[in-house]
Design a protein around this motif. Structure first.
Motif, short mmCIF file in Angstrom:
data_model
loop_
_atom_site.label_atom_id
_atom_site.label_comp_id
_atom_site.label_asym_id
_atom_site.label_seq_id
_atom_site.Cartn_x
_atom_site.Cartn_y
_atom_site.Cartn_z
N CYS A 1 0.69 -1.29 -0.14
CA CYS A 1 -0.09 -0.02 0.11
C CYS A 1 0.83 1.12 -0.08
N ASP B 1 0.19 4.36 0.67
CA ASP B 1 -0.42 5.28 1.40
C ASP B 1 0.33 4.98 2.88
N ARG C 1 -8.40 -2.53 1.40
CA ARG C 1 -9.53 -1.53 0.72
C ARG C 1 -10.54 -1.37 1.67
N HIS D 1 -7.67 2.36 1.01
CA HIS D 1 -6.34 2.43 0.09
C HIS D 1 -6.44 1.58 -0.94
N THR E 1 -9.20 0.42 4.94
CA THR E 1 -8.56 1.80 4.89
C THR E 1 -9.21 2.68 3.80
#
Length: 120
Positions: free
Chosen positions: A13, A15, A36, A41, A39
């Protein structure tokens, strides 16, 4: 030894730097879906060690990649390998999954079994 050195498939990820390494490509899809959901993300491929990832279909689009990979697999291409091939072209896993959904909805690809795809 890091996950990347041990695992044939590693995704990250961008992020939050959460990383998953595995020997089974579709386990990365499970990581993508859980991450996902928790988060929001997206996930990107960091490392893929698989001989079937096409290089000749570069920039030919998702359907061309599915068709090329489909020649290697008898009962559909693992979705994770499709996302890995698209990752070589700069697409995140989420972007590829969204585009695959559009191809499914328009009848260009189908799923012969869970998390596997074939093209017409």
């Amino acid at each position: 030894m890091t996950d990347r050195e041990r695992a044939s498939f590693t995704a990250i990820c961008p992020d939050c730097n959460e990383r998953k390494g595995t020997e089974t490509p579709n386990e990365i899809l499970g990581f993508y879906r859980r991450h996902r959901n928790l988060t929001g993300h997206d996930i990107e491929w960091e490392f893929v060690d698989h001989e079937s990832i096409p290089t000749s279909a570069a920039n030919e689009g998702l359907k061309a990649i599915v068709l090329e990979l489909d020649e290697t697999f008898d009962n559909g291409v693992p979705l994770a390998l499709v996302t890995a091939a698209m990752g070589e072209q700069g697409y995140s896993i989420g972007e590829t999954m969204a585009e695959l959904r559009e191809l499914r909805m328009t009848g260009h690809v189908w799923e012969p079994k869970d998390d596997h795809v074939s093209a017409f």
